[in-house]
Design a protein around this motif. Structure first.
Motif, PDB file in Angstrom:
ATOM      1  N   GLY A  23       0.815  -1.094  -0.090  1.00 20.73           N
ATOM      2  CA  GLY A  23      -0.055  -0.011  -0.072  1.00 20.73           C
ATOM      3  C   GLY A  23       0.818   1.168  -0.218  1.00 20.73           C
ATOM      4  O   GLY A  23       0.674   2.203  -0.895  1.00 20.73           O
ATOM      5  N   VAL A  24       1.899   1.334   0.989  1.00 22.07           N
ATOM      6  CA  VAL A  24       2.790   2.436   0.742  1.00 22.07           C
ATOM      7  C   VAL A  24       3.360   2.691  -0.446  1.00 22.07           C
ATOM      8  O   VAL A  24       3.666   3.674  -0.769  1.00 22.07           O
ATOM      9  N   PHE A  25       3.896   1.350  -1.172  1.00 16.97           N
ATOM     10  CA  PHE A  25       4.593   1.605  -2.169  1.00 16.97           C
ATOM     11  C   PHE A  25       3.709   2.133  -3.580  1.00 16.97           C
ATOM     12  O   PHE A  25       4.077   2.828  -4.427  1.00 16.97           O
ATOM     13  N   PHE A  26       2.346   1.738  -3.566  1.00 15.77           N
ATOM     14  CA  PHE A  26       1.639   2.010  -4.384  1.00 15.77           C
ATOM     15  C   PHE A  26       1.254   3.724  -4.202  1.00 15.77           C
ATOM     16  O   PHE A  26       1.170   4.261  -5.136  1.00 15.77           O
ATOM     17  N   PHE A  27       1.120   4.255  -3.321  1.00 13.34           N
ATOM     18  CA  PHE A  27       1.121   5.505  -2.869  1.00 13.34           C
ATOM     19  C   PHE A  27       2.351   6.178  -3.300  1.00 13.34           C
ATOM     20  O   PHE A  27       2.037   7.146  -3.959  1.00 13.34           O
ATOM     21  N   LEU A  28       3.410   5.799  -3.147  1.00 16.63           N
ATOM     22  CA  LEU A  28       4.691   6.452  -3.568  1.00 16.63           C
ATOM     23  C   LEU A  28       4.857   6.313  -5.106  1.00 16.63           C
ATOM     24  O   LEU A  28       5.203   7.471  -5.648  1.00 16.63           O
ATOM     25  N   ALA A  29       4.153   5.319  -5.485  1.00 14.76           N
ATOM     26  CA  ALA A  29       4.263   4.939  -7.114  1.00 14.76           C
ATOM     27  C   ALA A  29       3.398   6.045  -7.873  1.00 14.76           C
ATOM     28  O   ALA A  29       3.710   6.646  -8.879  1.00 14.76           O
ATOM     29  N   ALA A  33       4.674   9.020 -10.346  1.00 18.94           N
ATOM     30  CA  ALA A  33       4.263   9.120 -11.480  1.00 18.94           C
ATOM     31  C   ALA A  33       3.611  10.527 -11.813  1.00 18.94           C
ATOM     32  O   ALA A  33       3.708  11.078 -13.127  1.00 18.94           O
ATOM     33  N   VAL A  34       3.027  11.202 -10.969  1.00 17.84           N
ATOM     34  CA  VAL A  34       2.700  12.572 -11.036  1.00 17.84           C
ATOM     35  C   VAL A  34       4.042  13.361 -11.431  1.00 17.84           C
ATOM     36  O   VAL A  34       3.936  14.395 -12.342  1.00 17.84           O
ATOM     37  N   VAL A  52      -1.840  16.133  -4.439  1.00 18.51           N
ATOM     38  CA  VAL A  52      -1.694  14.736  -4.727  1.00 18.51           C
ATOM     39  C   VAL A  52      -1.998  13.666  -3.876  1.00 18.51           C
ATOM     40  O   VAL A  52      -2.592  12.683  -4.150  1.00 18.51           O
ATOM     41  N   TRP A  53      -1.714  13.867  -2.404  1.00 14.19           N
ATOM     42  CA  TRP A  53      -1.734  12.712  -1.544  1.00 14.19           C
ATOM     43  C   TRP A  53      -3.161  12.174  -1.644  1.00 14.19           C
ATOM     44  O   TRP A  53      -3.179  10.858  -1.132  1.00 14.19           O
ATOM     45  N   PRO A  54      -4.095  13.088  -1.501  1.00 10.47           N
ATOM     46  CA  PRO A  54      -5.748  12.144  -1.492  1.00 10.47           C
ATOM     47  C   PRO A  54      -6.034  11.325  -2.674  1.00 10.47           C
ATOM     48  O   PRO A  54      -6.384  10.414  -2.336  1.00 10.47           O
ATOM     49  N   LYS A  55      -5.505  11.719  -3.910  1.00 11.67           N
ATOM     50  CA  LYS A  55      -5.633  10.772  -4.874  1.00 11.67           C
ATOM     51  C   LYS A  55      -4.623   9.508  -4.677  1.00 11.67           C
ATOM     52  O   LYS A  55      -5.149   8.545  -5.257  1.00 11.67           O
ATOM     53  N   ALA A  56      -3.295   9.967  -4.342  1.00 16.11           N
ATOM     54  CA  ALA A  56      -2.521   8.676  -3.885  1.00 16.11           C
ATOM     55  C   ALA A  56      -3.216   7.875  -3.058  1.00 16.11           C
ATOM     56  O   ALA A  56      -3.157   6.658  -3.252  1.00 16.11           O
ATOM     57  N   ILE A  57      -3.736   8.366  -2.028  1.00 15.81           N
ATOM     58  CA  ILE A  57      -4.422   7.514  -0.959  1.00 15.81           C
ATOM     59  C   ILE A  57      -5.682   6.549  -1.630  1.00 15.81           C
ATOM     60  O   ILE A  57      -5.682   5.250  -1.449  1.00 15.81           O
ATOM     61  N   VAL A  58      -6.375   6.960  -2.554  1.00 16.17           N
ATOM     62  CA  VAL A  58      -7.480   6.354  -3.180  1.00 16.17           C
ATOM     63  C   VAL A  58      -6.906   5.455  -3.969  1.00 16.17           C
ATOM     64  O   VAL A  58      -7.589   4.249  -4.007  1.00 16.17           O
ATOM     65  N   VAL A 101     -15.725   4.536 -10.597  1.00 19.39           N
ATOM     66  CA  VAL A 101     -17.106   4.918 -10.235  1.00 19.39           C
ATOM     67  C   VAL A 101     -16.453   6.335  -9.076  1.00 19.39           C
ATOM     68  O   VAL A 101     -17.406   7.297  -9.072  1.00 19.39           O
ATOM     69  N   ILE A 102     -15.419   6.200  -8.523  1.00 17.51           N
ATOM     70  CA  ILE A 102     -14.895   7.300  -7.569  1.00 17.51           C
ATOM     71  C   ILE A 102     -14.818   8.300  -8.297  1.00 17.51           C
ATOM     72  O   ILE A 102     -15.035   9.649  -8.077  1.00 17.51           O
ATOM     73  N   PHE A 103     -13.979   8.337  -9.456  1.00 19.41           N
ATOM     74  CA  PHE A 103     -13.801   9.552 -10.193  1.00 19.41           C
ATOM     75  C   PHE A 103     -14.957  10.203 -10.681  1.00 19.41           C
ATOM     76  O   PHE A 103     -15.022  11.499 -10.846  1.00 19.41           O
ATOM     77  N   TYR A 104     -16.100   9.456 -10.891  1.00 19.22           N
ATOM     78  CA  TYR A 104     -17.453   9.901 -11.541  1.00 19.22           C
ATOM     79  C   TYR A 104     -18.045  10.764 -10.502  1.00 19.22           C
ATOM     80  O   TYR A 104     -18.654  11.802 -10.630  1.00 19.22           O
ATOM     81  N   LEU A 105     -18.006   9.998  -9.007  1.00 19.42           N
ATOM     82  CA  LEU A 105     -18.557  10.904  -8.126  1.00 19.42           C
ATOM     83  C   LEU A 105     -17.762  11.821  -7.430  1.00 19.42           C
ATOM     84  O   LEU A 105     -18.300  12.888  -6.918  1.00 19.42           O
ATOM     85  N   ALA A 106     -16.529  11.818  -7.582  1.00 21.46           N
ATOM     86  CA  ALA A 106     -15.615  12.683  -7.200  1.00 21.46           C
ATOM     87  C   ALA A 106     -14.427  13.173  -8.203  1.00 21.46           C
ATOM     88  O   ALA A 106     -13.416  12.805  -8.059  1.00 21.46           O
ATOM     89  N   PRO A 107     -14.989  14.048  -9.031  1.00 18.57           N
ATOM     90  CA  PRO A 107     -14.248  14.463 -10.375  1.00 18.57           C
ATOM     91  C   PRO A 107     -12.881  15.154  -9.828  1.00 18.57           C
ATOM     92  O   PRO A 107     -11.909  15.020 -10.524  1.00 18.57           O
ATOM     93  N   GLU A 108     -12.760  15.693  -8.799  1.00 23.07           N
ATOM     94  CA  GLU A 108     -11.369  16.284  -8.299  1.00 23.07           C
ATOM     95  C   GLU A 108     -10.415  15.448  -8.005  1.00 23.07           C
ATOM     96  O   GLU A 108      -9.242  15.700  -7.891  1.00 23.07           O
ATOM     97  N   LEU A 109     -10.824  13.953  -7.708  1.00 28.48           N
ATOM     98  CA  LEU A 109      -9.629  13.217  -7.748  1.00 28.48           C
ATOM     99  C   LEU A 109      -9.037  12.658  -8.724  1.00 28.48           C
ATOM    100  O   LEU A 109      -8.144  11.740  -8.789  1.00 28.48           O
ATOM    101  N   PHE A 110      -9.922  12.759 -10.119  1.00 30.99           N
ATOM    102  CA  PHE A 110      -9.030  12.244 -11.281  1.00 30.99           C
ATOM    103  C   PHE A 110      -7.910  13.097 -11.640  1.00 30.99           C
ATOM    104  O   PHE A 110      -8.009  14.337 -11.647  1.00 30.99           O
TER     105      PHE A 110
END
Length: 466
Positions: A23-29, A33-34, A52-58, A101-110
């Motif tokens: 999970g930590v590695f995916f967050f850093l990835a 990437a950004v 970026v961190w809220p998007k990385a957590i999701v 689904v998350i990006f549709y409901l919360a476009p700011e995370l896309f």
């Protein structure tokens, strides 16, 4: 490596640490990437994607949950490295659905397809590295809990039946200590002759845990020495608790009523029931709009195959919570005359199943209308699968404690469904009851979430579908 208990559910710490690490590695990835994607972008563009961190957590949580759904944090997964890689790639593909689904409901995370593609690529590379290291270290004895079994009789011999590395991969059985059992049923090569005091032997051989598995505790059990070990920090467990932790089920062949009412668990209460009901209603209302298109397609397919006549839905009486009967609703997957000769167990390659029925049963689409049973309160999303009254009466007469599975609401999926194959006989019912009792004993919302996530693997892999 030990096993910890969260909300009365045993979780192997090795897999828990692995999930946190990945999970930590995916967050850093995602962060990397950004940085790569917007390396030469102007400051205004870079500022537009912050923070970026809220998007990385999701992104990280979605990937970990998808991997859990594909069984990548399960001890029962018996795939080699190639199989694990295929599961990982499938879980990455699966994660695109909830992310959409998350990006549709919360476009700011896309963030954008380019950054996501880079994040997935880095994550896959990191996953290959962490899994390769995990598989290499997973068989090292230094990472395993060293266990000494007291007893060499019938109960102790049960442990030897589950000594495949995939069943108890986190422990190393040092051996079986003779405790005066009348009949030895353990391989003589595994029997230990302990001449020194038990506490001294435990210290000398670096024992982490003692399992009490004698057939008769009144004969030759060194109570004072076991107490000495316990007070010295060595874990001491009885055989039932050992199996409960290692196999995720309650072994009926060594179960006695006193363990049922003296052990931790089997807790109910109004608050727990209210929270479970709230969880079911919330999930049902969220999923219903998403499932309606699939339900419409299945309904049309069943209706067309039936020659534009005949029922689309199938209603059948099942036994629910506290033994109360209710009518379950499913899409019809068998011929209309399937039970002209009375109630029958479903079987593999059942001739009564229609062509459409075979497909929808394979991917569990026939179960979708049961979401209305959940809304009515007859069922929960997670719980023992409800059985027919005719079969319940037969099974309760032959299998001890069978009716205890009715202490909770039946579910669309359950612990037995993710741990065991499809049940189509009394022997299967016996095995599944052991998992159902584990669920009844250890129920929590965390366990419900784990089962729902792992059900994804059951559906996608077609496990247990008849």
């Amino acid at each position: 490596m030990a096993t910890i208990r969260i909300f009365r559910h045993y979780i192997p710490t090795a897999f828990l640490y692995l999930a946190v690490l990945e999970g930590v590695f995916f967050f850093l990835a995602f962060e990397w990437a950004v940085a790569i994607r917007f390396w030469e972008s102007d400051p205004a563009t870079v500022a537009s994607v912050q923070p970026v961190w809220p998007k990385a957590i999701v992104f990280s949580l979605t990937l970990v949950l998808s991997m859990a759904g594909m069984g990548l944090y399960e001890r029962r997964t018996r795939d080699g490295f190639e199989g694990l890689l295929l599961r990982a790639m499938a879980s990455f593909a699966l994660s695109l659905v909830p992310l959409a689904v998350i990006f549709y409901l919360a476009p700011e995370l896309f963030l954008g397809r380019g950054a996501l593609a880079i994040a997935y690529s880095i994550s896959l590379l990191g996953l290959v590295l962490t899994r390769g290291l995990f598989l290499r270290l997973g068989d090292q004895s230094m990472l395993k809990r060293r266990v000494l079994v007291l007893g060499t009789g019938r109960k102790a011999a049960l442990i030897t039946r589950y000594r495949r590395s995939s069943d108890m991969r986190e422990l190393h059985l040092v051996g079986f200590a003779r405790m005066g059992d009348a009949e030895e049923q353990v391989d003589p090569e595994r029997i230990l002759e302990i001449d020194s005091p038990l506490a001294e032997y435990v210290t000398d051989h670096d024992i982490d845990e003692i399992v009490v598995a004698v057939d008769d505790r009144r004969r030759g059990l060194p109570v004072d020495e076991i107490l000495d070990c316990k007070m010295s920090g060595v874990d001491v467990v009885d055989l039932l608790s050992f199996f409960e932790r290692e196999l995720g089920k309650i072994k009926l062949d060594v179960l006695d009523p006193s363990w049922m009412f003296l052990s931790d668990g089997f807790r109910g209460g109004a608050v727990r029931a209210y929270l479970k009901r709230l969880f079911d209603l919330t999930l049902a209302l969220v999923l219903l709009p998403l499932l309606l298109p699939f339900m419409l397609v299945v309904a049309i397919a069943v209706f067309v195959e039936g020659g534009f006549r005949g029922p689309i839905l199938y209603r059948q009486v099942r036994v629910g919570e506290n033994g109360r009967p209710f009518r379950i609703v499913k899409f019809r997957s068998m011929r209309t005359d399937a039970e002209k000769d009375g109630a029958q167990w479903a079987s593999r390659n059942d001739a009564r199943v229609t062509r459409v029925g075979g497909i929808i049963r394979k991917v569990r689409l026939d179960e979708l209308p049961q979401i209305f049973n959940v809304l009515r309160g007859n069922m929960s999303f997670v719980g023992p699968r409800p059985e027919r009254p005719e079969f319940v009466e037969q099974l309760a007469e032959k299998i001890p404690y069978y009716n205890e599975r009715h202490r909770v609401k039946p579910g669309l999926t359950g612990w037995a469904q993710v741990c065991y194959q499809y049940g189509s006989s009394e022997e299967d019912a016996f095995e599944k009851l052991q998992y159902d009792l584990y669920y009844v004993k250890n129920y929590s919302l965390l366990l419900d979430l784990m089962i729902l996530v792992q059900t994804v693997e059951v559906v996608l892999m077609g496990k247990g579908a008849h």
